[in-house]
Design an enzyme around this catalytic site. Structure first.
Site, PDB file in Angstrom:
ATOM      1  N   CYS A  89       1.365  16.373   2.537  1.00 33.07           N
ATOM      2  CA  CYS A  89       1.171  15.036   1.977  1.00 33.07           C
ATOM      3  C   CYS A  89       2.009  14.068   2.796  1.00 33.07           C
ATOM      4  O   CYS A  89       3.226  14.258   2.937  1.00 33.07           O
ATOM      5  CB  CYS A  89       1.597  15.025   0.510  1.00 33.07           C
ATOM      6  SG  CYS A  89       1.571  13.396  -0.272  1.00 33.07           S
ATOM      7  N   CYS A 232      -2.005   6.867  -0.372  1.00 27.84           N
ATOM      8  CA  CYS A 232      -2.141   8.202   0.209  1.00 27.84           C
ATOM      9  C   CYS A 232      -1.784   8.059   1.675  1.00 27.84           C
ATOM     10  O   CYS A 232      -2.460   7.336   2.418  1.00 27.84           O
ATOM     11  CB  CYS A 232      -3.559   8.735   0.038  1.00 27.84           C
ATOM     12  SG  CYS A 232      -3.873  10.296   0.902  1.00 27.84           S
TER      13      CYS A 232
END
Length: 293
Positions: A89, A232
């Site tokens: 991530c 994101c």
């Protein structure tokens, strides 16, 4: 037997995580526990859970992810909010660096690299003027021409599939109104559907697209395993890469990506194994606490 979990809540442009240190790999993180931790009404709340494990304590020393890189002391064991594993991530690894440094688990001087193990391989993080910058590694365009359907998007749109260590499909929209109208409480439908799913980014270029040599876009994202998130990191990188691809050879290599939670910077740089993409932006710890598991 009840275990007390000492945790921190962290965020990077609104992409939020529950983080805790488990150097010896003693905490068994099952999907039920992860879903309880990330529940925004009955738990701490977050888009995912990040466990800081000493690389030596990972099965096989995490050799399949870090190889012979003995400078990688810490492994970022990342789980989506639904309990599923994720490769890595982009915002999470930056928040992970903040967690390690503020908890005194590592010392990171200005300009010094921190090597972090992930399921997508080693990622290198360093401090930046706005927080932390991470080299997300070499990216690649994927094969295929998927179409994407989304709630309030009145026709299927073509998507560009690419990998930034995890899978993405990027969709260009015509206007801010079209972007704002999307209902991403529903999962976008990809055709064909990727076997392992994908994060889906919806992008609108700014007008003008380039200001002072820097490209500018807006983005919203539906993350695999977490739903719509305020940001994101790998998605912002994917969106900038896709926009540059569409814009052509004259497009810049530096981009500012506006997400609902703020702005992140994306830059494409040469690498020994192909072009790399970096992500920079704020990464903060919000609060800490203890929970009985």
């Amino acid at each position: 037997m009840t275990t007390t979990l000492q945790f921190s809540k962290g965020q990077g442009t609104g992409n939020d995580f529950v983080l805790f240190a488990d150097p010896d790999g003693e905490v068994d993180l099952d999907p039920v526990t992860i879903r309880a931790l990330t529940d925004r009404r009955f738990g701490v709340g977050g888009d995912g859970v990040i466990r800081a494990v000493a690389t030596r304590a990972m099965p096989g020393g995490a050799v399949e992810y870090v190889g012979a890189d003995h400078g990688t002391e810490w492994f970022m064991d990342y789980h989506n909010a639904d309990g599923s594993l994720a490769e890595m991530c982009g915002n999470g690894v930056r928040v992970f660096a903040r967690f390690l440094t503020e908890r005194g688990l590592v010392t990171l001087a200005e300009g010094e690299p921190l090597r972090v193990g992930t399921r997508a391989g080693v990622r290198v993080v360093e401090r930046s003027p706005d927080g932390f910058r991470v080299d997300l590694g070499a990216w690649r365009l994927e094969d295929g021409e998927p179409t994407v359907r989304a709630r309030e998007l009145h026709a299927a749109r073509p998507g560009l599939p690419l990998s930034v260590g995890n899978p993405h499909v990027v969709v260009a929209l015509a206007s801010d109104d079209e972007l704002d109208a999307l209902d991403l409480t529903y999962v976008p439908v990809l055709d064909p559907a990727p076997a392992d799913g994908a994060n889906v980014e919806f992008v609108v270029p700014s007008d003008p697209l380039v200001v002072d040599g820097v490209g500018r876009i807006r983005m919203r994202v539906h993350e695999r395993g977490s739903g719509e998130t305020l940001s994101c990191g790998t998605g912002a990188a994917a969106a900038a890469l896709a926009t540059r691809h569409w814009a052509g050879s004259a497009a810049p290599s530096s981009w500012l990506v506006e997400v609902p939670g703020g702005v992140v910077g994306v830059t494409m740089v040469p690498g020994d194994d192909g072009e790399h993409v970096t992500l920079s932006g704020p990464a903060e710890l919000v609060f800490s606490g203890a929970l009985g598991l």
